[in-house]
Design a protein around this motif. Structure first.
Motif, short mmCIF file in Angstrom:
data_model
loop_
_atom_site.label_atom_id
_atom_site.label_comp_id
_atom_site.label_asym_id
_atom_site.label_seq_id
_atom_site.Cartn_x
_atom_site.Cartn_y
_atom_site.Cartn_z
N SER A 186 0.83 -1.21 0.00
CA SER A 186 0.00 0.00 0.00
C SER A 186 0.86 1.26 0.00
CB SER A 186 -0.93 0.02 1.22
OG SER A 186 -1.83 -1.07 1.17
N ILE A 187 1.96 1.21 0.75
CA ILE A 187 2.87 2.36 0.79
C ILE A 187 3.50 2.58 -0.58
CG2 ILE A 187 5.01 3.27 1.78
CD1 ILE A 187 4.32 1.69 4.35
N LEU A 188 3.95 1.48 -1.22
CA LEU A 188 4.60 1.58 -2.53
C LEU A 188 3.65 2.09 -3.60
CD1 LEU A 188 6.70 -1.75 -2.50
CD2 LEU A 188 7.56 0.59 -2.19
N GLN A 189 2.40 1.69 -3.52
CA GLN A 189 1.40 2.06 -4.52
C GLN A 189 0.64 3.34 -4.16
OE1 GLN A 189 -1.07 -1.41 -5.04
NE2 GLN A 189 0.52 -2.55 -6.16
N LYS A 190 1.03 3.99 -3.06
CA LYS A 190 0.38 5.22 -2.61
C LYS A 190 -1.12 5.01 -2.36
CE LYS A 190 4.25 7.44 -3.30
NZ LYS A 190 5.10 7.83 -2.15
N ASP A 191 -1.46 3.82 -1.87
CA ASP A 191 -2.85 3.51 -1.54
C ASP A 191 -3.00 3.61 -0.02
OD1 ASP A 191 -5.40 2.60 -1.19
OD2 ASP A 191 -4.99 0.52 -1.76
N LEU A 200 -6.18 1.94 3.84
CA LEU A 200 -6.17 0.99 4.97
C LEU A 200 -6.11 1.75 6.30
CD1 LEU A 200 -3.55 -1.59 3.66
CD2 LEU A 200 -6.03 -1.68 3.41
N PHE A 201 -6.48 1.06 7.36
CA PHE A 201 -6.37 1.62 8.71
C PHE A 201 -5.73 0.58 9.63
CE2 PHE A 201 -9.85 3.83 6.66
CZ PHE A 201 -9.55 5.15 6.93
N PRO A 202 -4.46 0.21 9.37
CA PRO A 202 -3.81 -0.84 10.16
C PRO A 202 -3.54 -0.37 11.59
CG PRO A 202 -2.21 0.20 8.72
CD PRO A 202 -3.55 0.77 8.35
N LYS A 203 -3.48 -1.35 12.50
CA LYS A 203 -3.22 -1.04 13.90
C LYS A 203 -2.01 -1.81 14.38
CE LYS A 203 -8.08 -0.10 15.02
NZ LYS A 203 -9.22 -0.47 15.88
N LYS A 204 -1.33 -1.23 15.36
CA LYS A 204 -0.16 -1.91 15.93
C LYS A 204 -0.59 -3.08 16.81
CE LYS A 204 2.87 2.15 15.95
NZ LYS A 204 3.73 3.02 16.78
N GLU A 205 0.32 -4.06 16.95
CA GLU A 205 0.04 -5.25 17.78
C GLU A 205 1.21 -5.50 18.71
OE1 GLU A 205 -0.81 -8.55 15.32
OE2 GLU A 205 -2.49 -7.61 14.26
N HIS A 206 0.88 -6.05 19.88
CA HIS A 206 1.94 -6.45 20.82
C HIS A 206 2.67 -7.68 20.28
CE1 HIS A 206 0.60 -3.59 23.77
NE2 HIS A 206 -0.65 -4.08 23.74
N PHE A 207 3.95 -7.76 20.59
CA PHE A 207 4.78 -8.92 20.23
C PHE A 207 4.93 -9.08 18.71
CE2 PHE A 207 2.28 -9.93 24.08
CZ PHE A 207 3.32 -9.89 25.01
N ASP A 208 4.73 -7.99 17.93
CA ASP A 208 4.90 -8.07 16.47
C ASP A 208 5.62 -6.80 16.00
OD1 ASP A 208 4.82 -8.54 13.79
OD2 ASP A 208 2.68 -9.08 13.72
N ASP A 209 6.95 -6.79 16.21
CA ASP A 209 7.75 -5.60 15.91
C ASP A 209 7.78 -5.28 14.42
OD1 ASP A 209 8.28 -5.33 18.59
OD2 ASP A 209 10.21 -6.38 18.49
N LEU A 210 7.79 -6.34 13.58
CA LEU A 210 7.85 -6.12 12.14
C LEU A 210 6.60 -5.39 11.64
CD1 LEU A 210 9.21 -6.56 9.42
CD2 LEU A 210 8.06 -8.78 9.27
N LYS A 211 5.44 -5.84 12.07
CA LYS A 211 4.20 -5.19 11.65
C LYS A 211 4.10 -3.79 12.23
CE LYS A 211 -0.80 -5.54 11.48
NZ LYS A 211 -2.02 -6.29 11.86
N ASN A 212 4.51 -3.63 13.50
CA ASN A 212 4.45 -2.32 14.12
C ASN A 212 5.32 -1.30 13.38
OD1 ASN A 212 2.72 -3.35 16.01
ND2 ASN A 212 4.29 -3.65 17.59
N ALA A 213 6.49 -1.76 12.93
CA ALA A 213 7.38 -0.88 12.17
C ALA A 213 6.75 -0.50 10.84
CB ALA A 213 8.73 -1.55 11.95
N SER A 214 6.11 -1.46 10.18
CA SER A 214 5.47 -1.19 8.89
C SER A 214 4.25 -0.27 9.06
CB SER A 214 5.06 -2.49 8.20
OG SER A 214 4.08 -3.17 8.95
N VAL A 215 3.50 -0.44 10.17
CA VAL A 215 2.36 0.44 10.45
C VAL A 215 2.83 1.87 10.68
CG1 VAL A 215 0.53 0.95 12.12
CG2 VAL A 215 0.88 -1.39 11.35
#
Length: 442
Positions: free
Chosen positions: A66-71, A74-89
């Motif tokens: 979504s970031i690459l395509q400028k879309d 989305l409304f993603p949320k951060k999660e505990h114990f998931d550093d990779l997703k949190n960084a991407s969010v």
């Protein structure tokens, strides 16, 4: 809920590893049925863990895509114990904010450029490309030339060949020129064209502006008339207001049955003031006539150097009394012009320089120069009097504008008018230590 998800993944991962160890133990004991059973359980559990991990990785991939395509829908949320997703969010929302800011700025710039009366077209090309593309084109540009917007710059060659060829000749570098363009078989109109080249790391841009000469002239004339009316109104009010007050006072005195000696003295004083103000107004009108009704130059051949030297003789005594040093750089030129008018220009410019040096404590100096550049004669009068305040520099050629207590305010105006009557011009330039007036005879 997210913590429960993590614990679930951790539990099944450990359980899968334990079943794998038990299967290995049975393999050593050659209990193949038990080995197959526990190995199957281990594979199922590890497969389940893989599905859980893959789901999380896909969520992260979706955010990055979504970031690459400028879309940014989305409304993603951060999660505990998931550093990779949190960084991407975090990266997602940073990119979204930057994108929104850029979009706001773009809308702002587009709105400003679209409202400009000046025609504007911006061309761009990649470093590896040869052909220019139209990066931006405002409505005024299309309206002035009565053409649609094309993405390819070369399409304009057949629509507006004069304009296109002129830009081609500049090699898309910084330049300024004028062009007469006939639009839709109407009479030709004159335009001022400016090009400016801007180079970035990956792209080249050429900014082209197009403005009607007639509009420029109209604006200048309107501004000049407004300034002139302000000066005339100011002068008339300063003269007529006290006269009007004195007339009312005289009416009051003359309405009395008997006039005392004091009343007679008041009448005499009032009449003297009215006479003085009348003379002041007549002088103002005469000064205006000198500018407005400047006679046509009576041109004769004469030596310009001798003309300058004759004018300097008028000021010799004043130069000595005021300790003014005169620096001359006079080349010998014979010109055809009105000698008396040119003398008037020199007198006014030298007088202006003498006034500029009045409060100077250091060595006072006036430099006078006669030179030739590109078949044009330059008459330059320069002083080291500190220069003209920038706040009033654009008003010095305005009729009746003066900073001198007893000045008429027409010296520089008259000098400029005389130069223009000879098809030349007079300009002011601030120098490091003072002022320079340059009169050009073409």
């Amino acid at each position: 809920m997210k913590k429960h998800y993590f614990l679930q993944w951790l539990f099944f991962s450990i359980l899968g590893i334990v079943f794998g160890i038990i299967a290995y133990h049975f393999w050593i004991e050659k209990l193949f049925f038990s080995t197959l059973l526990f190995a199957s359980f281990s594979c199922i559990l590890m497969g389940y863990c893989y599905v859980l991990i893959s789901a999380k990785i896909k969520e992260t991939e979706k955010i990055i895509t979504s970031i690459l395509q400028k879309d940014f829908s989305l409304f993603p949320k951060k999660e505990h114990f998931d550093d990779l997703k949190n960084a991407s969010v975090k990266l997602y929302y940073q990119s979204k904010e930057e994108h929104n800011q850029l979009y706001s700025y773009k809308n702002l710039y587009d709105t400003i450029l679209n409202k400009l009366e000046i025609g504007l077209i911006i061309l761009s090309k990649n470093k590896e490309e040869k052909n220019w593309q139209v990066f931006y084109c405002n409505p005024s540009f299309m309206n002035i030339l009565k053409i649609p917007k094309y993405n390819n710059w070369s399409f304009y060659e057949s629509k507006i060949p004069e304009f296109y060829n002129l830009i081609e000749k500049t090699s898309y570098q910084d330049s300024q020129d004028f062009i007469d363009v006939s639009i839709q078989e109407s009479s030709k109109q004159s335009y001022s064209i400016r090009t400016s080249r801007i180079t970035t790391q990956h792209n080249d841009f050429c900014v082209i502006s197009l403005e009607s000469i007639q509009k420029i002239i109209d604006k200048k004339e309107k501004l000049a008339w407004n300034n002139l009316m302000k000066v005339i109104s100011h002068e008339l009010l300063n003269t007529l207001t006290p006269v009007n007050s004195l007339v009312h006072n005289l009416e009051y005195i003359t309405e009395q049955e008997e006039l005392t000696k004091e009343d007679q003295d008041d009448i005499k004083d009032s009449l003297k003031i009215i006479n003085s103000k009348s003379q002041q107004l007549l002088h103002f009108i005469d000064s205006y006539r000198q500018v407005a009704e400047l006679p046509k130059p009576k041109k004769t051949h004469f030596n310009l150097k001798n003309c300058v030297e004759n004018v300097l003789k008028i000021f010799n005594t004043e130069f000595k009394n005021k300790n003014i040093e005169i620096v001359l750089n006079l080349k010998d030129f014979h010109i055809k012009a009105d000698e008396k008018m040119i003398e008037r220009v020199l007198v006014n410019l030298i007088t202006n320089s003498i006034f500029a040096l009045e409060n100077l404590q250091t060595q006072k100096k006036i430099s006078i120069e006669l030179q030739e550049f590109n078949n044009r004669i330059l008459i330059k009068v320069e002083d080291n009097g500190g220069g003209i305040d920038e706040k009033i520099a654009n008003k010095i050629f305005l009729p009746f504008f003066t900073t001198r207590q007893n000045g008429s305010g027409i010296g520089l105006t008259l000098a400029k008018s005389i130069m223009e009557a000879h098809n030349g011009y007079l300009t002011y330039r601030k120098t490091e230590n003072g002022s320079s007036f340059e009169g050009w005879l073409i």
